[in-house]
Design a protein around this motif. Structure first.
Motif, PDB file in Angstrom:
ATOM      1  N   LEU A  77       0.830  -1.199   0.000  1.00 41.52           N
ATOM      2  CA  LEU A  77       0.000   0.000   0.000  1.00 41.52           C
ATOM      3  C   LEU A  77       0.866   1.251   0.000  1.00 41.52           C
ATOM      4  O   LEU A  77       1.962   1.269   0.574  1.00 41.52           O
ATOM      5  CB  LEU A  77      -0.912   0.023   1.231  1.00 41.52           C
ATOM      6  CG  LEU A  77      -1.830  -1.185   1.469  1.00 41.52           C
ATOM      7  CD1 LEU A  77      -2.690  -0.944   2.702  1.00 41.52           C
ATOM      8  CD2 LEU A  77      -2.705  -1.445   0.267  1.00 41.52           C
ATOM      9  N   TYR A  78       0.351   2.277  -0.647  1.00 38.39           N
ATOM     10  CA  TYR A  78       0.933   3.619  -0.566  1.00 38.39           C
ATOM     11  C   TYR A  78      -0.105   4.507   0.105  1.00 38.39           C
ATOM     12  O   TYR A  78      -1.286   4.471  -0.252  1.00 38.39           O
ATOM     13  CB  TYR A  78       1.280   4.136  -1.961  1.00 38.39           C
ATOM     14  CG  TYR A  78       2.374   3.339  -2.637  1.00 38.39           C
ATOM     15  CD1 TYR A  78       3.713   3.682  -2.468  1.00 38.39           C
ATOM     16  CD2 TYR A  78       2.058   2.236  -3.422  1.00 38.39           C
ATOM     17  CE1 TYR A  78       4.716   2.951  -3.082  1.00 38.39           C
ATOM     18  CE2 TYR A  78       3.059   1.493  -4.035  1.00 38.39           C
ATOM     19  CZ  TYR A  78       4.390   1.851  -3.863  1.00 38.39           C
ATOM     20  OH  TYR A  78       5.388   1.126  -4.464  1.00 38.39           O
ATOM     21  N   PHE A  79       0.319   5.338   1.061  1.00 42.37           N
ATOM     22  CA  PHE A  79      -0.653   6.045   1.884  1.00 42.37           C
ATOM     23  C   PHE A  79       0.006   7.229   2.586  1.00 42.37           C
ATOM     24  O   PHE A  79       1.244   7.362   2.615  1.00 42.37           O
ATOM     25  CB  PHE A  79      -1.251   5.093   2.925  1.00 42.37           C
ATOM     26  CG  PHE A  79      -0.198   4.411   3.784  1.00 42.37           C
ATOM     27  CD1 PHE A  79       0.164   4.938   5.012  1.00 42.37           C
ATOM     28  CD2 PHE A  79       0.435   3.259   3.333  1.00 42.37           C
ATOM     29  CE1 PHE A  79       1.141   4.324   5.774  1.00 42.37           C
ATOM     30  CE2 PHE A  79       1.414   2.644   4.091  1.00 42.37           C
ATOM     31  CZ  PHE A  79       1.782   3.178   5.323  1.00 42.37           C
ATOM     32  N   GLN A  80      -0.847   8.057   3.149  1.00 44.82           N
ATOM     33  CA  GLN A  80      -0.393   9.120   4.042  1.00 44.82           C
ATOM     34  C   GLN A  80      -0.854   8.798   5.465  1.00 44.82           C
ATOM     35  O   GLN A  80      -1.785   8.003   5.653  1.00 44.82           O
ATOM     36  CB  GLN A  80      -0.949  10.469   3.610  1.00 44.82           C
ATOM     37  CG  GLN A  80      -0.458  10.913   2.234  1.00 44.82           C
ATOM     38  CD  GLN A  80      -0.998  12.266   1.839  1.00 44.82           C
ATOM     39  OE1 GLN A  80      -0.875  13.226   2.596  1.00 44.82           O
ATOM     40  NE2 GLN A  80      -1.617  12.342   0.669  1.00 44.82           N
ATOM     41  N   SER A  93      -5.949   8.392   2.234  1.00 42.65           N
ATOM     42  CA  SER A  93      -5.544   8.564   0.827  1.00 42.65           C
ATOM     43  C   SER A  93      -4.657   7.408   0.380  1.00 42.65           C
ATOM     44  O   SER A  93      -3.586   7.598  -0.185  1.00 42.65           O
ATOM     45  CB  SER A  93      -4.817   9.899   0.633  1.00 42.65           C
ATOM     46  OG  SER A  93      -5.676  10.974   0.877  1.00 42.65           O
ATOM     47  N   ALA A  94      -5.125   6.193   0.646  1.00 38.98           N
ATOM     48  CA  ALA A  94      -4.322   5.005   0.349  1.00 38.98           C
ATOM     49  C   ALA A  94      -4.678   4.428  -1.017  1.00 38.98           C
ATOM     50  O   ALA A  94      -5.768   4.638  -1.543  1.00 38.98           O
ATOM     51  CB  ALA A  94      -4.537   3.962   1.430  1.00 38.98           C
ATOM     52  N   ARG A  95      -3.711   3.681  -1.555  1.00 36.86           N
ATOM     53  CA  ARG A  95      -3.966   2.935  -2.786  1.00 36.86           C
ATOM     54  C   ARG A  95      -3.172   1.644  -2.752  1.00 36.86           C
ATOM     55  O   ARG A  95      -2.142   1.536  -2.052  1.00 36.86           O
ATOM     56  CB  ARG A  95      -3.584   3.745  -4.025  1.00 36.86           C
ATOM     57  CG  ARG A  95      -2.130   4.085  -4.159  1.00 36.86           C
ATOM     58  CD  ARG A  95      -1.880   4.910  -5.421  1.00 36.86           C
ATOM     59  NE  ARG A  95      -0.486   5.299  -5.558  1.00 36.86           N
ATOM     60  CZ  ARG A  95       0.466   4.542  -6.113  1.00 36.86           C
ATOM     61  NH1 ARG A  95       0.138   3.332  -6.592  1.00 36.86           N
ATOM     62  NH2 ARG A  95       1.707   4.954  -6.215  1.00 36.86           N
ATOM     63  N   ILE A  96      -3.667   0.648  -3.492  1.00 39.24           N
ATOM     64  CA  ILE A  96      -3.040  -0.670  -3.526  1.00 39.24           C
ATOM     65  C   ILE A  96      -2.154  -0.760  -4.763  1.00 39.24           C
ATOM     66  O   ILE A  96      -2.596  -0.460  -5.881  1.00 39.24           O
ATOM     67  CB  ILE A  96      -4.095  -1.790  -3.563  1.00 39.24           C
ATOM     68  CG1 ILE A  96      -5.055  -1.656  -2.377  1.00 39.24           C
ATOM     69  CG2 ILE A  96      -3.439  -3.163  -3.551  1.00 39.24           C
ATOM     70  CD1 ILE A  96      -6.232  -2.596  -2.435  1.00 39.24           C
ATOM     71  N   GLU A  97      -0.927  -1.161  -4.567  1.00 41.53           N
ATOM     72  CA  GLU A  97       0.002  -1.271  -5.685  1.00 41.53           C
ATOM     73  C   GLU A  97      -0.521  -2.276  -6.712  1.00 41.53           C
ATOM     74  O   GLU A  97      -0.912  -3.389  -6.374  1.00 41.53           O
ATOM     75  CB  GLU A  97       1.380  -1.720  -5.177  1.00 41.53           C
ATOM     76  CG  GLU A  97       2.464  -1.755  -6.276  1.00 41.53           C
ATOM     77  CD  GLU A  97       3.815  -2.141  -5.718  1.00 41.53           C
ATOM     78  OE1 GLU A  97       4.721  -1.293  -5.705  1.00 41.53           O
ATOM     79  OE2 GLU A  97       3.954  -3.294  -5.261  1.00 41.53           O
ATOM     80  N   GLY A  98      -0.554  -1.866  -7.999  1.00 42.77           N
ATOM     81  CA  GLY A  98      -0.965  -2.755  -9.074  1.00 42.77           C
ATOM     82  C   GLY A  98      -2.459  -2.901  -9.256  1.00 42.77           C
ATOM     83  O   GLY A  98      -2.901  -3.665 -10.104  1.00 42.77           O
TER      84      GLY A  98
END
Length: 286
Positions: A77-80, A93-98
């Motif tokens: 995950l990428y997030f703040q 404001s997270a997102r899952i890689e791929g």
């Protein structure tokens, strides 16, 4: 174990620390792996990259609602990170890689306006409709001007052979010519070169005082009437003219309170005035 701190800049266990939420006002994106996830309750914990083991960050499903699928243990995950009022940290404001974002949901979790939401749809699309309508009207005006230019080039030079296309006087470009005449009448202007077409609504006796003039009244498509005074000492008379005939004309407009007069519908033998003409049933009179 969920690490907490009472300071504004959160420091997890040990000497390592998460990336701060902001560095000099710039948002920082953190990277980590989802190590625990309760799908039925919609929350879990992220192991932040380079953070001490056991210092995990809480994440709720609302931070990932815009993703195309639900998260799975092991996802990167990428997030703040934000600190809440109770000093606990959580990811946002997270997102899952791929994994792509869901086109039906925005990143903040809100859904776009549906077409069956009439009130919201009206508020959303009315400005676009207004702009579209304005562009449509501009396009129509450009088409009319283009047709007017084409027709003007066709009829401005008399054709002595009598060959004249009837499409010239039924064209929508006539509206542009009539607009000029209507404006001259409303502003009480005189000495203006005009050309257009109209239908004979009344035949008048010839004026034989001084230079002889054939006289008749035509009605424009706008309803405005014009008296045509055609000098038959300098140009041929239209002998076959009758009420209901269509006549094209080019001449000089003079104001009167009944609609106006058009004269100089002939050539100037001395060449000092713009030549005019009348056209009737394929024949040019000038």
């Amino acid at each position: 174990m969920h690490c907490l701190s009472n300071s504004v800049l959160i420091k997890p266990c040990g000497q390592n620390q998460y990336n701060n939420v902001f560095k000099r006002g710039i948002a920082v994106i953190n990277k980590g792996q989802l190590v625990r996830w309760n799908d039925s309750k919609g929350y879990g914990f992220i192991r932040v990259e380079n953070a001490e083991e056991g210092c995990d960050v809480f994440i709720h499903m609302s931070a990932l609602q815009h993703m195309a699928r639900r998260p799975l243990v092991g996802d990167i995950l990428y997030f703040q990170i934000e600190t809440q009022a109770d000093a606990k940290q959580r990811a946002f404001s997270a997102r899952i890689e791929g994994v792509e974002s869901n086109p039906e949901t925005f990143e903040d979790g809100t859904e776009p306006i549906k077409t069956n939401d009439k009130k919201a749809l009206d508020n959303q699309v009315e400005p676009a409709k207004s702009i579209k309508g304005m562009l449509y009207r501009i396009a129509i005006m450009l088409v009319v001007l283009a047709i007017a230019s084409f027709v003007y080039n066709r009829v401005s030079t008399p054709n002595n052979s009598g060959a004249y296309s009837s499409s010239a006087y039924i064209s929508s470009a006539v509206a542009a010519d009539e607009q000029q005449i209507s404006q001259a009448f409303s502003q009480q202007q005189s000495g203006i070169q005009v050309q257009s077409t109209g239908v004979v609504s009344r035949l008048l006796p010839d004026d034989n005082k001084g230079s002889r003039h054939q006289r008749f009244i035509i009605t424009l498509s706008s309803g405005q009437t014009l008296l045509i005074a055609h000098n038959i000492d300098l140009a041929a008379k239209i002998d076959s003219l009758k009420v209901g005939d269509r006549v094209l004309f080019k001449g000089e407009y003079e104001y009167n309170d009944r609609g106006g007069v058009v004269h100089w519908t002939h050539h100037d033998p001395k060449g000092r005035h713009v030549a005019g003409w009348l056209k009737h049933q394929g024949q040019t009179y000038q």
